[in-house]
Motif scaffolding. Structure first.
Motif, mmCIF file in Angstrom:
data_model
loop_
_atom_site.group_PDB
_atom_site.id
_atom_site.type_symbol
_atom_site.label_atom_id
_atom_site.label_comp_id
_atom_site.label_asym_id
_atom_site.label_seq_id
_atom_site.Cartn_x
_atom_site.Cartn_y
_atom_site.Cartn_z
ATOM 1 N N ALA A 61 0.830 -1.208 0.000
ATOM 2 C CA ALA A 61 0.000 0.000 0.000
ATOM 3 C C ALA A 61 0.866 1.260 0.000
ATOM 4 O O ALA A 61 0.522 2.265 -0.640
ATOM 5 N N VAL A 62 1.979 1.235 0.704
ATOM 6 C CA VAL A 62 2.907 2.369 0.708
ATOM 7 C C VAL A 62 3.423 2.628 -0.705
ATOM 8 O O VAL A 62 3.510 3.780 -1.149
ATOM 9 N N ILE A 63 3.751 1.559 -1.432
ATOM 10 C CA ILE A 63 4.225 1.710 -2.813
ATOM 11 C C ILE A 63 3.112 2.272 -3.693
ATOM 12 O O ILE A 63 3.325 3.200 -4.483
ATOM 13 N N HIS A 64 1.919 1.740 -3.561
ATOM 14 C CA HIS A 64 0.800 2.158 -4.417
ATOM 15 C C HIS A 64 0.403 3.617 -4.191
ATOM 16 O O HIS A 64 -0.171 4.244 -5.088
ATOM 17 N N THR A 65 0.670 4.147 -3.033
ATOM 18 C CA THR A 65 0.306 5.532 -2.725
ATOM 19 C C THR A 65 1.519 6.455 -2.682
ATOM 20 O O THR A 65 1.410 7.603 -2.258
ATOM 21 N N ALA A 66 2.665 5.977 -3.137
ATOM 22 C CA ALA A 66 3.920 6.728 -2.990
ATOM 23 C C ALA A 66 3.872 8.088 -3.655
ATOM 24 O O ALA A 66 4.448 9.061 -3.143
ATOM 25 N N SER A 67 3.201 8.197 -4.802
ATOM 26 C CA SER A 67 3.236 9.464 -5.541
ATOM 27 C C SER A 67 2.629 10.619 -4.759
ATOM 28 O O SER A 67 2.955 11.776 -5.016
ATOM 29 N N ALA A 68 1.760 10.324 -3.800
ATOM 30 C CA ALA A 68 1.158 11.387 -2.986
ATOM 31 C C ALA A 68 2.178 12.018 -2.040
ATOM 32 O O ALA A 68 1.930 13.110 -1.514
ATOM 33 N N ARG A 69 3.325 11.348 -1.836
ATOM 34 C CA ARG A 69 4.328 11.847 -0.884
ATOM 35 C C ARG A 69 5.644 12.221 -1.566
ATOM 36 O O ARG A 69 6.626 12.506 -0.883
ATOM 37 N N TRP A 70 5.671 12.227 -2.890
ATOM 38 C CA TRP A 70 6.905 12.557 -3.589
ATOM 39 C C TRP A 70 7.284 14.020 -3.421
ATOM 40 O O TRP A 70 6.417 14.899 -3.316
ATOM 41 N N TRP A 107 -10.186 -11.204 3.322
ATOM 42 C CA TRP A 107 -9.399 -10.542 4.363
ATOM 43 C C TRP A 107 -8.297 -9.701 3.728
ATOM 44 O O TRP A 107 -8.029 -8.575 4.162
ATOM 45 N N VAL A 108 -7.666 -10.226 2.665
ATOM 46 C CA VAL A 108 -6.625 -9.487 1.964
ATOM 47 C C VAL A 108 -7.182 -8.177 1.417
ATOM 48 O O VAL A 108 -6.570 -7.112 1.569
ATOM 49 N N ARG A 109 -8.364 -8.253 0.777
ATOM 50 C CA ARG A 109 -8.969 -7.037 0.214
ATOM 51 C C ARG A 109 -9.276 -6.020 1.302
ATOM 52 O O ARG A 109 -8.964 -4.823 1.165
ATOM 53 N N LEU A 110 -9.871 -6.458 2.398
ATOM 54 C CA LEU A 110 -10.259 -5.528 3.459
ATOM 55 C C LEU A 110 -9.037 -4.928 4.151
ATOM 56 O O LEU A 110 -9.027 -3.737 4.493
ATOM 57 N N ALA A 111 -7.992 -5.737 4.359
ATOM 58 C CA ALA A 111 -6.780 -5.211 4.987
ATOM 59 C C ALA A 111 -6.093 -4.207 4.075
ATOM 60 O O ALA A 111 -5.628 -3.150 4.522
ATOM 61 N N TYR A 112 -6.042 -4.517 2.773
ATOM 62 C CA TYR A 112 -5.464 -3.579 1.813
ATOM 63 C C TYR A 112 -6.251 -2.275 1.798
ATOM 64 O O TYR A 112 -5.669 -1.185 1.816
ATOM 65 N N LEU A 113 -7.551 -2.388 1.802
ATOM 66 C CA LEU A 113 -8.417 -1.206 1.793
ATOM 67 C C LEU A 113 -8.142 -0.339 3.024
ATOM 68 O O LEU A 113 -8.046 0.898 2.937
ATOM 69 N N ARG A 114 -7.987 -0.984 4.151
ATOM 70 C CA ARG A 114 -7.693 -0.240 5.390
ATOM 71 C C ARG A 114 -6.365 0.513 5.265
ATOM 72 O O ARG A 114 -6.270 1.695 5.634
ATOM 73 N N VAL A 125 -4.600 1.455 2.441
ATOM 74 C CA VAL A 125 -4.545 2.541 1.459
ATOM 75 C C VAL A 125 -5.382 3.735 1.897
ATOM 76 O O VAL A 125 -5.024 4.890 1.627
ATOM 77 N N ARG A 126 -6.472 3.482 2.593
ATOM 78 C CA ARG A 126 -7.270 4.594 3.113
ATOM 79 C C ARG A 126 -6.498 5.333 4.210
ATOM 80 O O ARG A 126 -6.543 6.569 4.295
ATOM 81 N N ASP A 127 -5.780 4.584 5.020
ATOM 82 C CA ASP A 127 -4.951 5.203 6.058
ATOM 83 C C ASP A 127 -3.862 6.080 5.444
ATOM 84 O O ASP A 127 -3.418 7.059 6.052
ATOM 85 N N LEU A 128 -3.449 5.731 4.213
ATOM 86 C CA LEU A 128 -2.400 6.476 3.515
ATOM 87 C C LEU A 128 -2.968 7.553 2.586
ATOM 88 O O LEU A 128 -2.228 8.136 1.788
ATOM 89 N N GLY A 129 -4.266 7.803 2.669
ATOM 90 C CA GLY A 129 -4.853 8.938 1.973
ATOM 91 C C GLY A 129 -5.737 8.629 0.789
ATOM 92 O O GLY A 129 -6.400 9.531 0.262
ATOM 93 N N ALA A 130 -5.769 7.380 0.315
ATOM 94 C CA ALA A 130 -6.636 7.038 -0.816
ATOM 95 C C ALA A 130 -8.093 6.993 -0.365
ATOM 96 O O ALA A 130 -8.392 6.751 0.811
ATOM 97 N N GLN A 131 -9.007 7.202 -1.314
ATOM 98 C CA GLN A 131 -10.434 7.269 -0.995
ATOM 99 C C GLN A 131 -11.202 6.072 -1.562
ATOM 100 O O GLN A 131 -12.373 6.193 -1.912
ATOM 101 N N TRP A 132 -10.552 4.928 -1.637
ATOM 102 C CA TRP A 132 -11.252 3.729 -2.072
ATOM 103 C C TRP A 132 -12.304 3.339 -1.044
ATOM 104 O O TRP A 132 -12.126 3.540 0.153
ATOM 105 N N ASN A 133 -13.405 2.736 -1.530
ATOM 106 C CA ASN A 133 -14.320 2.001 -0.658
ATOM 107 C C ASN A 133 -14.497 0.614 -1.265
ATOM 108 O O ASN A 133 -13.982 0.337 -2.350
#
Length: 289
Positions: free
Chosen positions: A136-145, A247-254, A256-264
């Protein structure tokens, strides 16, 4: 996205044509070691102790250096793979999800990095959750570049590509555009869809600071989105019987949302099914259920 016909992304992957690599590396370990010593002397300041070949493949070779190995030399035959891995280290320098990079050499297409010898057993839910967090950190990295990095990568922003012609390997352009729209809505039009990691249990290690890291980043791309990685993680979970793909999907969702993404849940499942439809993927391995 280029790979063999089998595996978690079967159907969405394409086999490479015969003879695609004009100058393959030696697959003989002794020959590969001799060549590595020359490269180390010419481009990396010396051999750093004994050189032992871990893998010698026509595409790439990996060597550990020293009596008590502390460094790894990675050599690429394919320039695109080398540049992809070098780019990954540059784009993720502040994310602490890769080994430490000491030196990259464009001339020899080699990288000198930390040797990580601590595997991570993904059969434990806590460890799998750590891996999901790293992804999730990798997938959201561009928001922190840094703005300089963001500017250099602006051509890959999803807001610029959503209406562009899709890649040649996309079988249903309408579904591809739907996927990119969902990504843009969830992560913003300035998001760079960094993903397509080479996720395998053996590629997950611990750094000296105890963080989970990935030891192979050559497949990373800024135009695929992170969804293939989530599908691969569901495949890994299903193949070992724990945790469940849901469980993988829900944990990933948690994460990426914690890292700023707005997925539901609804938008993420919609994006997963759009990816499968656009690429011809044969199975989502239960991650959408």
């Amino acid at each position: 996205m280029i790979s063999g016909p089998a595996g978690p992304l079967a159907g969405a992957a394409r086999e490479r044509p015969q003879g695609w690599l004009p100058n393959p590396l030696s697959t003989d370990p002794a020959t590969a070691e001799r060549q590595a010593r020359v490269i180390l002397a010419r481009h990396h300041g010396g051999p750093l102790g004994p050189v032992r070949c871990l893998t010698a493949r026509y595409r790439s070779a990996v060597f550990i250096l020293g009596d008590s190995p502390r460094r790894v030399l990675k050599r690429h035959a394919d320039k695109a793979s080398y540049l992809g891995e070098a780019l990954a280290y540059e784009l993720l320098a502040d994310a602490y999800v890769l080994p430490h990079l000491y030196r990259a050499c464009d001339t020899s297409q080699t990288l000198l990095v930390d040797y990580l010898d601590q595997p991570v057993a993904l059969t434990a839910t806590d460890a799998f959750d750590e891996l999901l967090r790293a992804v999730a950190v990798i997938h959201t990295a561009s928001a922190r570049w840094h703005p300089t990095v963001a500017q250099a990568m602006a051509r890959w922003q999803v807001g610029s590509t959503v209406n562009a012609s899709p890649p040649g390997w996309i079988t249903r352009p309408g579904d591809w555009r739907r996927l990119l729209r969902l990504v843009s809505e969830a992560q913003g039009p300035e998001h760079v869809p960094l993903g397509h990691l080479d996720l395998k249990p053996d590629h997950v290690r611990r750094r000296d600071d105890r963080r989970v890291a990935l030891i192979d980043a050559e497949t990373l791309r800024p135009d695929i989105t992170g969804l293939p990685d989530l599908i691969t993680l569901a495949h890994i979970a299903r193949s070992q019987g724990c945790p469940s793909p849901r469980w993988v999907r829900l944990a990933y969702l948690r994460h990426v949302r914690d890292l700023g993404a707005q997925w539901n849940e609804q938008s993420l499942i919609g994006a997963l099914t759009a990816f499968a439809a656009a690429t011809g993927l044969r199975s989502l391995h239960g991650v959408h259920e």
